[in-house]
Design a protein around this motif. Sequence first.
Motif, PDB file in Angstrom:
ATOM      1  N   ASP A  29       2.656   0.801   0.162  1.00 51.46           N
ATOM      2  CA  ASP A  29       1.990   0.848   1.466  1.00 51.46           C
ATOM      3  C   ASP A  29       0.715   1.684   1.392  1.00 51.46           C
ATOM      4  O   ASP A  29      -0.310   1.322   1.982  1.00 51.46           O
ATOM      5  CB  ASP A  29       2.926   1.399   2.537  1.00 51.46           C
ATOM      6  CG  ASP A  29       4.008   0.417   2.930  1.00 51.46           C
ATOM      7  OD1 ASP A  29       3.967  -0.751   2.483  1.00 51.46           O
ATOM      8  OD2 ASP A  29       4.915   0.809   3.697  1.00 51.46           O
ATOM      9  N   SER A  32      -1.937  -0.426  -0.267  1.00 51.45           N
ATOM     10  CA  SER A  32      -2.376  -1.523   0.596  1.00 51.45           C
ATOM     11  C   SER A  32      -3.241  -1.027   1.754  1.00 51.45           C
ATOM     12  O   SER A  32      -4.265  -1.636   2.076  1.00 51.45           O
ATOM     13  CB  SER A  32      -1.159  -2.278   1.136  1.00 51.45           C
ATOM     14  OG  SER A  32      -1.570  -3.426   1.826  1.00 51.45           O
ATOM     15  N   ASN A  36      -7.013  -2.347   1.804  1.00 52.45           N
ATOM     16  CA  ASN A  36      -7.265  -3.344   2.836  1.00 52.45           C
ATOM     17  C   ASN A  36      -7.775  -2.778   4.150  1.00 52.45           C
ATOM     18  O   ASN A  36      -8.069  -3.540   5.073  1.00 52.45           O
ATOM     19  CB  ASN A  36      -5.989  -4.156   3.077  1.00 52.45           C
ATOM     20  CG  ASN A  36      -5.558  -4.884   1.836  1.00 52.45           C
ATOM     21  OD1 ASN A  36      -6.347  -5.587   1.205  1.00 52.45           O
ATOM     22  ND2 ASN A  36      -4.315  -4.690   1.429  1.00 52.45           N
ATOM     23  N   ASP A 155      -0.930  -6.911   6.495  1.00 48.64           N
ATOM     24  CA  ASP A 155       0.408  -7.498   6.472  1.00 48.64           C
ATOM     25  C   ASP A 155       1.173  -7.053   7.713  1.00 48.64           C
ATOM     26  O   ASP A 155       0.986  -5.923   8.182  1.00 48.64           O
ATOM     27  CB  ASP A 155       1.177  -7.049   5.225  1.00 48.64           C
ATOM     28  CG  ASP A 155       0.631  -7.657   3.944  1.00 48.64           C
ATOM     29  OD1 ASP A 155      -0.039  -8.706   4.009  1.00 48.64           O
ATOM     30  OD2 ASP A 155       0.880  -7.065   2.871  1.00 48.64           O
ATOM     31  N   HIS A 157       4.153  -5.885   8.329  1.00 50.96           N
ATOM     32  CA  HIS A 157       4.882  -4.607   8.315  1.00 50.96           C
ATOM     33  C   HIS A 157       3.921  -3.417   8.319  1.00 50.96           C
ATOM     34  O   HIS A 157       4.250  -2.349   8.847  1.00 50.96           O
ATOM     35  CB  HIS A 157       5.868  -4.535   7.131  1.00 50.96           C
ATOM     36  CG  HIS A 157       5.272  -4.119   5.836  1.00 50.96           C
ATOM     37  ND1 HIS A 157       4.559  -4.979   5.030  1.00 50.96           N
ATOM     38  CD2 HIS A 157       5.261  -2.909   5.215  1.00 50.96           C
ATOM     39  CE1 HIS A 157       4.146  -4.322   3.960  1.00 50.96           C
ATOM     40  NE2 HIS A 157       4.558  -3.076   4.044  1.00 50.96           N
TER      41      HIS A 157
END
Length: 178
Positions: A29, A32, A36, A155, A157
Amino acid sequence: MTLHNKLFMSNLELEGENCPAWDFITDEDWQSVLNNFVFKIADSFAFAGVFKKADLFPDGLSYFGDWVLEAGGLVEADDDIVCMFQLNESCKAKLLQYEFAVHNFKSEKFSDYYEFDQLYFFSGERLIANYINHEGMIVFLDLNDNEAILIESLDPHLKAAFVDSSAFAAAFNANRYS
């Protein structure tokens, strides 16, 4: 233009007996969110308590010896004056290694690690994010509409782990006074 204050917390629970509750950010996480989201809006970063580049090398600590650290100016962040460093490819690669904040080395002065409790990200001189290592959260400050829209592209989540700061404060106060 509306400014948005968001918190990123893994598996955040805003309801229930023990709310608010959340988990520490996983490596995946962390990587990411940086790749992102943060790296798309930030151009520099800073460590809490680091006033100059030499502060990263106390008593022979060489952890930062292979980082390409391009120091910028001094800036205020969270009641601290810190030295900003350019968010270049070298630093991005190092920051993606989630455990960068705690690294082992041998020292008689420090107890086996040198930890950064907070890491700041900037867009220009505007503080946009404060990663609080020991709390397992990232605080996003004064995001503009375009920056906040990027959250929607994450994403599901990860997108669900972003909450308005006011919603978190309300859940905290509701639990505290119940």
